[in-house]
Write a protein that holds these residues in place. Structure first.
Motif, PDB file in Angstrom:
ATOM      1  N   ARG A 285     107.907  94.816  20.282  1.00 16.20           N
ATOM      2  CA  ARG A 285     107.353  94.212  21.504  1.00 16.20           C
ATOM      3  C   ARG A 285     108.120  92.974  21.955  1.00 16.20           C
ATOM      4  O   ARG A 285     108.216  92.698  23.149  1.00 16.20           O
ATOM      5  N   TYR A 286     108.659  92.205  20.999  1.00 14.69           N
ATOM      6  CA  TYR A 286     109.374  90.988  21.393  1.00 14.69           C
ATOM      7  C   TYR A 286     110.881  91.199  21.521  1.00 14.69           C
ATOM      8  O   TYR A 286     111.630  90.253  21.687  1.00 14.69           O
TER       9      TYR A 286
ATOM     10  N   ASP B  89     114.629  91.547  14.015  1.00 14.73           N
ATOM     11  CA  ASP B  89     114.810  91.929  15.423  1.00 14.73           C
ATOM     12  C   ASP B  89     115.840  91.028  16.089  1.00 14.73           C
ATOM     13  O   ASP B  89     116.270  90.025  15.529  1.00 14.73           O
TER      14      ASP B  89
ATOM     15  N   ILE C 198     111.843  82.313  17.049  1.00 11.50           N
ATOM     16  CA  ILE C 198     110.675  81.426  17.024  1.00 11.50           C
ATOM     17  C   ILE C 198     111.151  80.042  16.581  1.00 11.50           C
ATOM     18  O   ILE C 198     111.842  79.917  15.562  1.00 11.50           O
TER      19      ILE C 198
ATOM     20  N   SER D 236     114.510  87.203  14.761  1.00  7.82           N
ATOM     21  CA  SER D 236     113.614  86.804  13.672  1.00  7.82           C
ATOM     22  C   SER D 236     113.687  87.821  12.546  1.00  7.82           C
ATOM     23  O   SER D 236     113.897  89.010  12.793  1.00  7.82           O
TER      24      SER D 236
ATOM     25  N   TYR E 243      96.883  82.405  17.289  1.00 10.44           N
ATOM     26  CA  TYR E 243      97.959  81.529  17.768  1.00 10.44           C
ATOM     27  C   TYR E 243      99.060  82.355  18.428  1.00 10.44           C
ATOM     28  O   TYR E 243      99.522  83.353  17.892  1.00 10.44           O
ATOM     29  N   ARG E 244      99.463  81.939  19.626  1.00  5.01           N
ATOM     30  CA  ARG E 244     100.552  82.601  20.322  1.00  5.01           C
ATOM     31  C   ARG E 244     101.494  81.549  20.865  1.00  5.01           C
ATOM     32  O   ARG E 244     101.047  80.556  21.428  1.00  5.01           O
ATOM     33  N   VAL E 245     102.800  81.763  20.655  1.00 10.04           N
ATOM     34  CA  VAL E 245     103.764  80.765  21.110  1.00 10.04           C
ATOM     35  C   VAL E 245     103.662  80.622  22.629  1.00 10.04           C
ATOM     36  O   VAL E 245     103.619  79.534  23.167  1.00 10.04           O
TER      37      VAL E 245
ATOM     38  N   GLY F 106      99.500  91.472  23.300  1.00  3.78           N
ATOM     39  CA  GLY F 106      99.180  90.847  22.009  1.00  3.78           C
ATOM     40  C   GLY F 106      97.765  90.294  21.932  1.00  3.78           C
ATOM     41  O   GLY F 106      97.128  90.011  22.940  1.00  3.78           O
ATOM     42  N   THR F 107      97.262  90.172  20.700  1.00  3.30           N
ATOM     43  CA  THR F 107      95.932  89.615  20.484  1.00  3.30           C
ATOM     44  C   THR F 107      96.001  88.283  19.736  1.00  3.30           C
ATOM     45  O   THR F 107      95.021  87.562  19.657  1.00  3.30           O
ATOM     46  N   GLY F 108      97.152  87.979  19.142  1.00  6.03           N
ATOM     47  CA  GLY F 108      97.268  86.755  18.351  1.00  6.03           C
ATOM     48  C   GLY F 108      96.695  86.912  16.957  1.00  6.03           C
ATOM     49  O   GLY F 108      96.567  85.942  16.210  1.00  6.03           O
TER      50      GLY F 108
ATOM     51  N   GLY G 107      97.733  89.713  14.806  1.00  9.17           N
ATOM     52  CA  GLY G 107      98.600  90.562  13.978  1.00  9.17           C
ATOM     53  C   GLY G 107      99.150  89.869  12.738  1.00  9.17           C
ATOM     54  O   GLY G 107      99.004  90.373  11.620  1.00  9.17           O
ATOM     55  N   LEU G 108      99.778  88.720  12.906  1.00  8.71           N
ATOM     56  CA  LEU G 108     100.424  88.057  11.768  1.00  8.71           C
ATOM     57  C   LEU G 108      99.410  87.471  10.799  1.00  8.71           C
ATOM     58  O   LEU G 108      99.661  87.382   9.600  1.00  8.71           O
TER      59      LEU G 108
ATOM     60  N   ASN H 229     105.422  94.113  16.367  1.00  8.70           N
ATOM     61  CA  ASN H 229     105.840  92.836  16.961  1.00  8.70           C
ATOM     62  C   ASN H 229     107.336  92.838  17.239  1.00  8.70           C
ATOM     63  O   ASN H 229     107.768  92.440  18.328  1.00  8.70           O
TER      64      ASN H 229
ATOM     65  N   ALA I 209     102.551  86.724  25.642  1.00  6.84           N
ATOM     66  CA  ALA I 209     101.922  87.555  24.613  1.00  6.84           C
ATOM     67  C   ALA I 209     100.878  88.471  25.244  1.00  6.84           C
ATOM     68  O   ALA I 209     100.731  89.635  24.870  1.00  6.84           O
TER      69      ALA I 209
ATOM     70  N   VAL J 289     102.513  80.560  13.708  1.00  4.08           N
ATOM     71  CA  VAL J 289     102.345  81.939  14.190  1.00  4.08           C
ATOM     72  C   VAL J 289     101.481  82.780  13.243  1.00  4.08           C
ATOM     73  O   VAL J 289     100.949  83.816  13.657  1.00  4.08           O
TER      74      VAL J 289
HETATM   75  P1  ADP Z   1     100.416  88.808  19.042  1.00  4.86           P
HETATM   76  O1  ADP Z   1      99.399  89.884  19.089  1.00  4.86           O
HETATM   77  O2  ADP Z   1     100.262  87.785  20.112  1.00  4.86           O
HETATM   78  O3  ADP Z   1     101.815  89.322  18.918  1.00  4.86           O
HETATM   79  P2  ADP Z   1     100.724  87.915  16.305  1.00  4.86           P
HETATM   80  O4  ADP Z   1      99.780  87.240  15.377  1.00  4.86           O
HETATM   81  O5  ADP Z   1     101.274  89.221  15.865  1.00  4.86           O
HETATM   82  O6  ADP Z   1     100.020  88.019  17.699  1.00  4.86           O
HETATM   83  O7  ADP Z   1     101.928  86.914  16.570  1.00  4.86           O
HETATM   84  C1  ADP Z   1     101.650  85.568  16.927  1.00  4.86           C
HETATM   85  C2  ADP Z   1     102.728  85.022  17.833  1.00  4.86           C
HETATM   86  O8  ADP Z   1     103.965  84.936  17.101  1.00  4.86           O
HETATM   87  C3  ADP Z   1     103.067  85.913  19.022  1.00  4.86           C
HETATM   88  O9  ADP Z   1     102.206  85.665  20.111  1.00  4.86           O
HETATM   89  C4  ADP Z   1     104.499  85.512  19.335  1.00  4.86           C
HETATM   90  O10 ADP Z   1     104.489  84.315  20.083  1.00  4.86           O
HETATM   91  C5  ADP Z   1     105.066  85.204  17.967  1.00  4.86           C
HETATM   92  N1  ADP Z   1     105.830  86.342  17.393  1.00  4.86           N
HETATM   93  C6  ADP Z   1     105.365  87.252  16.493  1.00  4.86           C
HETATM   94  N2  ADP Z   1     106.334  88.124  16.144  1.00  4.86           N
HETATM   95  C7  ADP Z   1     107.444  87.759  16.838  1.00  4.86           C
HETATM   96  C8  ADP Z   1     108.788  88.254  16.907  1.00  4.86           C
HETATM   97  N3  ADP Z   1     109.178  89.317  16.192  1.00  4.86           N
HETATM   98  N4  ADP Z   1     109.656  87.595  17.718  1.00  4.86           N
HETATM   99  C9  ADP Z   1     109.268  86.522  18.444  1.00  4.86           C
HETATM  100  N5  ADP Z   1     108.019  86.002  18.420  1.00  4.86           N
HETATM  101  C10 ADP Z   1     107.113  86.609  17.634  1.00  4.86           C
END
Ligand code: ADP
Length: 270
Positions: A163-164, A188, A193, A247, A206-208, A218-220, A222-223, A160, A213, A201
């Motif tokens: 990618r971000y 990073d 966020i 973040s 959930y995706r911001v 992204g799949t939403g 990961g976290l 993540n 994403a 998140v």
């Molecule tokens: P995704 O596969 O969409 O990244 P995650 O569950 O890993 O799904 O993350 C959920 C959401 O949290 C992401 O869609 C993104 O909006 C936000 N996010 C996660 N990690 C970061 C980061 N390092 N910086 C900014 N936003 C993040």
């Protein structure tokens, strides 16, 4: 909110007596509701890429006379199938994690070794994005757990962060040992966020910014996977972030002595 089912029966004694049986269904109802939610989320999330795959297959068929178009559609088809594969993989991981409370096949694991390997495995996407990833801090730090699950969690955080991140920035992975805890932080220089999104998140799917994403693959999930893995190891994951200032995700896990053998480790956890 709880739910109690009351059964009324004629009492074995007969006469004026009746028997009241109270059955607490709270936990059962809650688990069933969570499962229904999960199935609804999954169906919703799968519909888009599945629909796209079939439309793109049709488009390729229709464009058979035009090699440029075929090439373009085939590229998109590949991207959608990869997304679909990532989604299915995430759903399987998450549903497995939701079924268990604690680590089943645990043993002593050196977190430093995991982090070095996780960074190594993400080096291709870091290179593609021109993001530098550095690991620093303790040379070793031991926790009790499932190395594969912990690897998935750290990879998700590092992935993540990369990618971000905008190009030409740095992702820092730090490892510390303090007060009986092993602390891993992943920092990073990405967009950050907003405070009101920070809890959310960690929710599955959930995706911001869903469009962004999707573009970053992204799949939403990961976290949400990170949160479950860390909780199953008796730890916690927290987030510090400010929009525009990047973040930092921090994982804290209980530390163990390296030389403890399995039996002692289990005993000290009991
Ligand atoms: P995704 O596969 O969409 O990244 P995650 O569950 O890993 O799904 O993350 C959920 C959401 O949290 C992401 O869609 C993104 O909006 C936000 N996010 C996660 N990690 C970061 C980061 N390092 N910086 C900014 N936003 C993040």
């Amino acid at each position: 909110q709880g739910s109690i089912v009351v059964h009324v029966r004629a009492a074995p004694l007969g006469g004026e007596h009746i028997l009241l049986l109270a059955d607490d269904r709270t936990e059962f109802t809650r688990t069933a509701a969570m499962r229904n939610d999960f199935v609804a989320n999954v169906s919703h999330e799968l519909k888009t890429p599945v629909g796209a795959v079939s439309l793109l297959a049709e488009a390729i068929d229709d464009a058979a006379e035009d090699p440029t178009a075929v090439h373009r559609f085939a590229g998109r088809l590949e991207k959608e199938s990869k997304r679909l594969a990532a989604l299915v993989q995430g759903i399987i991981e998450l549903s497995r994690l939701q079924g268990t409370d604690v680590v089943v096949k645990g043993k002593p694991v050196d977190v430093r070794q995991l982090l070095d390997e996780a960074v190594d495995r993400t080096s291709i996407i870091a290179g593609e994005r021109n993001v530098r990833v550095g690991v620093g801090g303790a040379e070793e730090a031991w926790v009790y757990g499932d190395g594969d699950l912990l690897m998935t969690a750290f990879r998700n955080l590092i992935d993540n962060a990369i990618r971000y991140s905008p190009a030409d920035t740095t992702v820092g992975v730090g490892l510390r040992r303090r007060d009986g805890l092993v602390t891993v932080s992943v920092t990073d220089q990405g967009p950050g966020i907003a405070p009101d999104e920070q809890e959310r998140v960690f929710e599955r799917f959930y995706r911001v910014d869903a469009a962004r994403a999707r573009a970053t693959g992204g799949t939403g999930l990961g976290l949400s996977i990170v949160k479950h893995v860390v909780a199953n190891h008796g730890g916690e994951v927290t987030l510090w972030s400010q929009p525009g200032q990047g973040s930092t995700f921090t994982v804290r896990l209980p530390e163990i002595e390296e030389r403890e053998d399995d039996r002692e480790v289990v005993a000290s956890r009991a």
